[in-house]
Scaffold this active site. Structure first.
Site, PDB file in Angstrom:
ATOM      1  N   GLU A 128       0.825  -1.212   0.000  1.00 34.69           N
ATOM      2  CA  GLU A 128       0.000   0.000   0.000  1.00 34.69           C
ATOM      3  C   GLU A 128       0.860   1.264   0.000  1.00 34.69           C
ATOM      4  OE1 GLU A 128      -2.629  -1.143  -1.112  1.00 34.69           O
ATOM      5  OE2 GLU A 128      -4.103  -0.352   0.295  1.00 34.69           O
ATOM      6  N   THR A 181      -5.155   7.545  -5.216  1.00 34.37           N
ATOM      7  CA  THR A 181      -5.233   7.726  -3.756  1.00 34.37           C
ATOM      8  C   THR A 181      -4.303   8.855  -3.316  1.00 34.37           C
ATOM      9  OG1 THR A 181      -5.628   5.358  -3.546  1.00 34.37           O
ATOM     10  CG2 THR A 181      -5.001   6.509  -1.547  1.00 34.37           C
TER      11      THR A 181
HETATM   12  P1  ADP Z   1      -6.717   1.429  -5.406  1.00 37.91           P
HETATM   13  O1  ADP Z   1      -7.402   2.208  -4.309  1.00 37.91           O
HETATM   14  O2  ADP Z   1      -7.686   0.934  -6.417  1.00 37.91           O
HETATM   15  O3  ADP Z   1      -5.793   0.378  -4.897  1.00 37.91           O
HETATM   16  P2  ADP Z   1      -4.473   3.170  -5.708  1.00 37.91           P
HETATM   17  O4  ADP Z   1      -4.416   4.454  -6.432  1.00 37.91           O
HETATM   18  O5  ADP Z   1      -4.308   3.134  -4.237  1.00 37.91           O
HETATM   19  O6  ADP Z   1      -5.819   2.468  -6.173  1.00 37.91           O
HETATM   20  O7  ADP Z   1      -3.336   2.166  -6.257  1.00 37.91           O
HETATM   21  C1  ADP Z   1      -3.131   1.962  -7.575  1.00 37.91           C
HETATM   22  C2  ADP Z   1      -1.661   2.244  -7.884  1.00 37.91           C
HETATM   23  O8  ADP Z   1      -0.855   1.118  -7.518  1.00 37.91           O
HETATM   24  C3  ADP Z   1      -1.472   2.455  -9.366  1.00 37.91           C
HETATM   25  O9  ADP Z   1      -0.524   3.490  -9.538  1.00 37.91           O
HETATM   26  C4  ADP Z   1      -0.901   1.148  -9.838  1.00 37.91           C
HETATM   27  O10 ADP Z   1      -0.073   1.276 -10.975  1.00 37.91           O
HETATM   28  C5  ADP Z   1      -0.098   0.669  -8.625  1.00 37.91           C
HETATM   29  N1  ADP Z   1       0.038  -0.802  -8.603  1.00 37.91           N
HETATM   30  C6  ADP Z   1       1.192  -1.495  -8.575  1.00 37.91           C
HETATM   31  N2  ADP Z   1       0.956  -2.819  -8.532  1.00 37.91           N
HETATM   32  C7  ADP Z   1      -0.388  -2.989  -8.528  1.00 37.91           C
HETATM   33  C8  ADP Z   1      -1.228  -4.133  -8.489  1.00 37.91           C
HETATM   34  N3  ADP Z   1      -0.764  -5.371  -8.458  1.00 37.91           N
HETATM   35  N4  ADP Z   1      -2.562  -3.928  -8.475  1.00 37.91           N
HETATM   36  C9  ADP Z   1      -3.055  -2.675  -8.513  1.00 37.91           C
HETATM   37  N5  ADP Z   1      -2.312  -1.551  -8.560  1.00 37.91           N
HETATM   38  C10 ADP Z   1      -0.977  -1.694  -8.554  1.00 37.91           C
END
Ligand code: ADP
Length: 307
Positions: A128, A181
């Site tokens: 995260e 986020t």
């Molecule tokens: P969410 O709340 O849907 O998790 P976030 O903005 O917190 O969205 O996280 C998404 C970010 O994490 C994006 O920049 C994405 O490229 C990165 N990321 C890296 N690996 C992953 C993964 N396995 N699954 C989803 N997002 C990922």
């Protein structure tokens, strides 16, 4: 056991009043992953379907969370991970958390469960941190424990699983606009008034009490956010109309899912949750913005094996 196929649930963080502390897992919305043991040490992301995401271990949340576990594990080999994404990144229903939680839960199963769920939460939080610069636990905790969870404290980490009334359903609309986020955190203020605080912790207590006593009315009354939602909702088109329509259709309450743009509503029973979905669909159909809608029971289990 050399390989596990797992379901990694989508999650709704914050749940209106519980910014960074409350979250819940969905039963029928989520990604799937395959985690395999390898003789080669380290972690290799071998395949990703459904979304264009980095295969480099250090750039993928699953890799980063997995490395955090490997560092503490008494294991000389490594793991290979396949991620099949159904949850779009940046949707506000825990796309990154599903991958972080899935990686560490799958690895733990293959190692014979040496780590507790709380320890897995601390590893998944590293994923995260990569996604949003903050090691928050309000998505990864429900993704691992299932149901509702309360992160009572971050230091030391103290995750409290909360029972979920059996007829509680979530409806989630995901407008296809991306809010990262990290960006939706930037607009928040660092201070709030005592008046806002009093309302907010009254609601957190009310929601937790309602979940423990199956008091759906109390759950509904407590789904209010006096601190974050008034600021964040400006990023979400039709937010007020959608939440009002959801309540008119019978929802107990509604709010922003995680950092948005998804909007969630909770209802008593699947029938009402579907009516709420119809009401949300009607509003978004006239905006020209593409959207997905999910109706799901609250999951009683976190990351789980599938056939
Ligand atoms: P969410 O709340 O849907 O998790 P976030 O903005 O917190 O969205 O996280 C998404 C970010 O994490 C994006 O920049 C994405 O490229 C990165 N990321 C890296 N690996 C992953 C993964 N396995 N699954 C989803 N997002 C990922």
């Amino acid at each position: 056991m050399e390989e596990v196929h797992i379901f990694c649930p989508a999650t709704i963080a914050n749940v209106s009043c519980g910014f960074d502390v409350l979250g819940l897992a969905l039963d029928s919305v989520g990604d799937t992953m395959i985690v395999r043991k390898t003789e080669e040490p380290g972690i290799k992301i071998s395949k990703i379907t459904g979304q264009d995401l980095p295969l480099t271990t250090e750039k993928n949340v699953a890799g980063v969370a997995g490395l955090a576990l490997l560092e503490k594990a008494n294991y000389k080999g490594g793991f290979e991970i396949e991620i099949h994404k159904k949850i779009k990144p940046g949707s506000g229903i825990g796309s990154s958390a599903a991958s972080s939680a899935g990686a560490v839960a799958g690895m733990n199963m293959l190692l014979g469960n040496p780590f507790t769920l709380s320890e897995l939460v601390t590893f998944a939080m590293q994923g995260e941190k990569l996604a949003s610069n903050v090691a928050h636990a309000d998505n990864v905790a429900p993704a691992l424990f299932g149901g509702f969870t309360l992160v009572r404290s971050y230091e030391p980490l103290d995750v409290i699983p909360i029972p979920t009334p059996t007829a509680l359903y979530a409806t989630v609309i995901h407008p296809q606009i991306e809010i990262k986020t990290a960006d939706s955190r930037k607009i928040l203020k660092n201070t709030f008034s005592l008046t806002q605080g009093i309302k907010q912790w009254g609601n957190v207590g009310g929601l937790v009490a309602g979940l423990f006593t199956n008091d759906y009315e109390l759950i509904g009354r407590s789904l209010e956010d006096h601190i974050i939602e008034p600021i964040r909702s400006i990023l979400i088109p039709e937010f007020a109309n959608v939440t009002q329509a959801a309540k008119k259709a019978g929802a107990l309450g509604a709010g922003i899912s995680g950092s948005g743009p998804s909007i969630f509503a909770l209802s008593e029973g699947e029938q009402i949750a579907k009516k709420v979905a119809d009401a949300m669909r009607k509003i978004y159909s006239s905006t020209g913005i593409d959207f997905d809608i999910h109706v799901s029971k609250i999951a009683t289990k976190g990351v789980r094996t599938i056939a």
